[in-house]
Structures are given as structure tokens and as C-alpha cells.
Design a protein around this motif. Structure first.
Motif, PDB file in Angstrom:
ATOM      1  N   UNK A  16       0.822  -1.207   0.000  1.00  0.00           N
ATOM      2  CA  UNK A  16       0.000   0.000   0.000  1.00  0.00           C
ATOM      3  C   UNK A  16       0.854   1.252   0.000  1.00  0.00           C
ATOM      4  N   UNK A  17       1.946   1.212   0.754  1.00  0.00           N
ATOM      5  CA  UNK A  17       2.874   2.342   0.807  1.00  0.00           C
ATOM      6  C   UNK A  17       3.487   2.595  -0.568  1.00  0.00           C
ATOM      7  N   UNK A  18       3.909   1.528  -1.245  1.00  0.00           N
ATOM      8  CA  UNK A  18       4.498   1.659  -2.580  1.00  0.00           C
ATOM      9  C   UNK A  18       3.469   2.195  -3.578  1.00  0.00           C
ATOM     10  N   UNK A  19       2.234   1.758  -3.444  1.00  0.00           N
ATOM     11  CA  UNK A  19       1.178   2.229  -4.337  1.00  0.00           C
ATOM     12  C   UNK A  19       0.919   3.722  -4.145  1.00  0.00           C
ATOM     13  N   UNK A  20       0.849   4.161  -2.888  1.00  0.00           N
ATOM     14  CA  UNK A  20       0.625   5.583  -2.602  1.00  0.00           C
ATOM     15  C   UNK A  20       1.785   6.423  -3.126  1.00  0.00           C
ATOM     16  N   UNK A  21       3.022   5.966  -2.907  1.00  0.00           N
ATOM     17  CA  UNK A  21       4.181   6.694  -3.413  1.00  0.00           C
ATOM     18  C   UNK A  21       4.180   6.769  -4.935  1.00  0.00           C
ATOM     19  N   UNK A  22       3.812   5.676  -5.596  1.00  0.00           N
ATOM     20  CA  UNK A  22       3.766   5.655  -7.059  1.00  0.00           C
ATOM     21  C   UNK A  22       2.743   6.654  -7.595  1.00  0.00           C
ATOM     22  N   UNK A  23       1.560   6.650  -6.995  1.00  0.00           N
ATOM     23  CA  UNK A  23       0.522   7.599  -7.430  1.00  0.00           C
ATOM     24  C   UNK A  23       0.987   9.035  -7.202  1.00  0.00           C
ATOM     25  N   UNK A  24       1.612   9.283  -6.038  1.00  0.00           N
ATOM     26  CA  UNK A  24       2.091  10.631  -5.742  1.00  0.00           C
ATOM     27  C   UNK A  24       3.151  11.072  -6.746  1.00  0.00           C
ATOM     28  N   UNK A  25       4.119  10.204  -7.049  1.00  0.00           N
ATOM     29  CA  UNK A  25       5.194  10.590  -7.961  1.00  0.00           C
ATOM     30  C   UNK A  25       4.702  10.755  -9.399  1.00  0.00           C
ATOM     31  N   UNK A  26       3.790   9.908  -9.847  1.00  0.00           N
ATOM     32  CA  UNK A  26       3.285  10.032 -11.218  1.00  0.00           C
ATOM     33  C   UNK A  26       2.439  11.305 -11.363  1.00  0.00           C
ATOM     34  N   UNK A  27       1.508  11.504 -10.435  1.00  0.00           N
ATOM     35  CA  UNK A  27       0.656  12.698 -10.506  1.00  0.00           C
ATOM     36  C   UNK A  27       1.481  13.960 -10.266  1.00  0.00           C
ATOM     37  N   UNK A  28       2.393  13.906  -9.315  1.00  0.00           N
ATOM     38  CA  UNK A  28       3.227  15.061  -9.009  1.00  0.00           C
ATOM     39  C   UNK A  28       4.140  15.444 -10.154  1.00  0.00           C
ATOM     40  N   UNK A  29       4.670  14.449 -10.856  1.00  0.00           N
ATOM     41  CA  UNK A  29       5.550  14.771 -11.983  1.00  0.00           C
ATOM     42  C   UNK A  29       4.758  15.390 -13.131  1.00  0.00           C
ATOM     43  N   UNK A  30       3.530  14.945 -13.353  1.00  0.00           N
ATOM     44  CA  UNK A  30       2.702  15.554 -14.398  1.00  0.00           C
ATOM     45  C   UNK A  30       2.360  17.001 -14.037  1.00  0.00           C
ATOM     46  N   UNK A  31       2.024  17.231 -12.764  1.00  0.00           N
ATOM     47  CA  UNK A  31       1.724  18.596 -12.334  1.00  0.00           C
ATOM     48  C   UNK A  31       2.971  19.471 -12.418  1.00  0.00           C
ATOM     49  N   UNK A  32       4.114  18.925 -12.019  1.00  0.00           N
ATOM     50  CA  UNK A  32       5.363  19.691 -12.067  1.00  0.00           C
ATOM     51  C   UNK A  32       5.725  20.075 -13.498  1.00  0.00           C
ATOM     52  N   UNK A  33       5.485  19.176 -14.433  1.00  0.00           N
ATOM     53  CA  UNK A  33       5.780  19.466 -15.834  1.00  0.00           C
ATOM     54  C   UNK A  33       4.968  20.655 -16.333  1.00  0.00           C
ATOM     55  N   UNK A  34       3.690  20.678 -16.015  1.00  0.00           N
ATOM     56  CA  UNK A  34       2.830  21.792 -16.433  1.00  0.00           C
ATOM     57  C   UNK A  34       3.257  23.087 -15.750  1.00  0.00           C
ATOM     58  N   UNK A  35       3.477  23.028 -14.451  1.00  0.00           N
ATOM     59  CA  UNK A  35       3.853  24.230 -13.697  1.00  0.00           C
ATOM     60  C   UNK A  35       5.197  24.759 -14.176  1.00  0.00           C
ATOM     61  N   UNK A  36       6.176  23.873 -14.243  1.00  0.00           N
ATOM     62  CA  UNK A  36       7.529  24.290 -14.613  1.00  0.00           C
ATOM     63  C   UNK A  36       7.563  24.888 -16.018  1.00  0.00           C
ATOM     64  N   UNK A  37       6.954  24.223 -16.969  1.00  0.00           N
ATOM     65  CA  UNK A  37       6.972  24.701 -18.352  1.00  0.00           C
ATOM     66  C   UNK A  37       6.305  26.053 -18.512  1.00  0.00           C
ATOM     67  N   UNK A  38       5.153  26.218 -17.884  1.00  0.00           N
ATOM     68  CA  UNK A  38       4.422  27.480 -18.007  1.00  0.00           C
ATOM     69  C   UNK A  38       5.157  28.619 -17.312  1.00  0.00           C
TER      70      UNK A  38
END
Length: 81
Positions: A16-38
Motif C-alpha cells: 500500500x505504501x508503494x502504491x501511494x508513493x507511485x501515485x504521488x510521484x506520477x501525478x506530481x511529476x505531471x503537475x510539475x511538468x505543467x507548472x515548470x513549463x508554463x
């Protein structure tokens, strides 16, 4: 699968811990890409559409909230003492 109980009564599951971390890193990296680029385009003086800029600011708020929820989850699941 074995799980150990922490002092506050919550059980720790590595899967469960690995699943939560995976979701956080995947969603966070997508958000970071949008924020950083803009914001990078904006700070460099290149034209940025107003709607995209506002979307990046809104996603920044969501990212901060998401990181806060992740911190709360870690505090509740991991034994600190």
C-alpha cells in the motif's frame, strides 16, 4: 503478507505504501511538468496564454495540497519514535 502494527494503531503495508508513493510521484511529476513549463516561459519573457497561466497557478495549489496530504499520510503510517 505480513504487516506490523504501529504504536498509534494503524497497520503498515509495504504494498500500500508503494502504491501511494507511485501515485504521488506520477501525478506530481505531471503537475510539475505543467507548472515548470508554463512558469519557465513566463519568467523568460515568452508569451503565455492567460488561461494556461491561471491553470498552472491552480495546479500549483493542487500540488501543494497533494504534498500536504502525502505528508499527513506518512506521519500517520510510519512510526517516528
Amino acid at each position: 503478507m505480513a504487516s506490523s502494527s504501529s504504536p498509534n494503531g494503524s497497520s503498515f503495508s509495504p504494498l500500500g505504501f508503494a502504491l501511494v508513493l507511485t501515485v504521488f510521484f506520477v501525478a506530481g511529476s505531471a503537475m510539475s511538468l505543467l507548472i515548470w513549463g508554463t512558469l519557465s516561459d513566463f519568467m523568460a519573457g515568452r508569451p503565455v496564454e492567460g488561461g494556461l497561466f491561471l491553470l498552472a497557478l491552480a495546479v500549483l495549489g493542487v500540488f501543494v495540497g497533494f504534498a500536504w496530504l502525502m505528508a499527513r499520510y506518512l506521519q500517520s503510517r510510519l512510526p517516528w519514535e
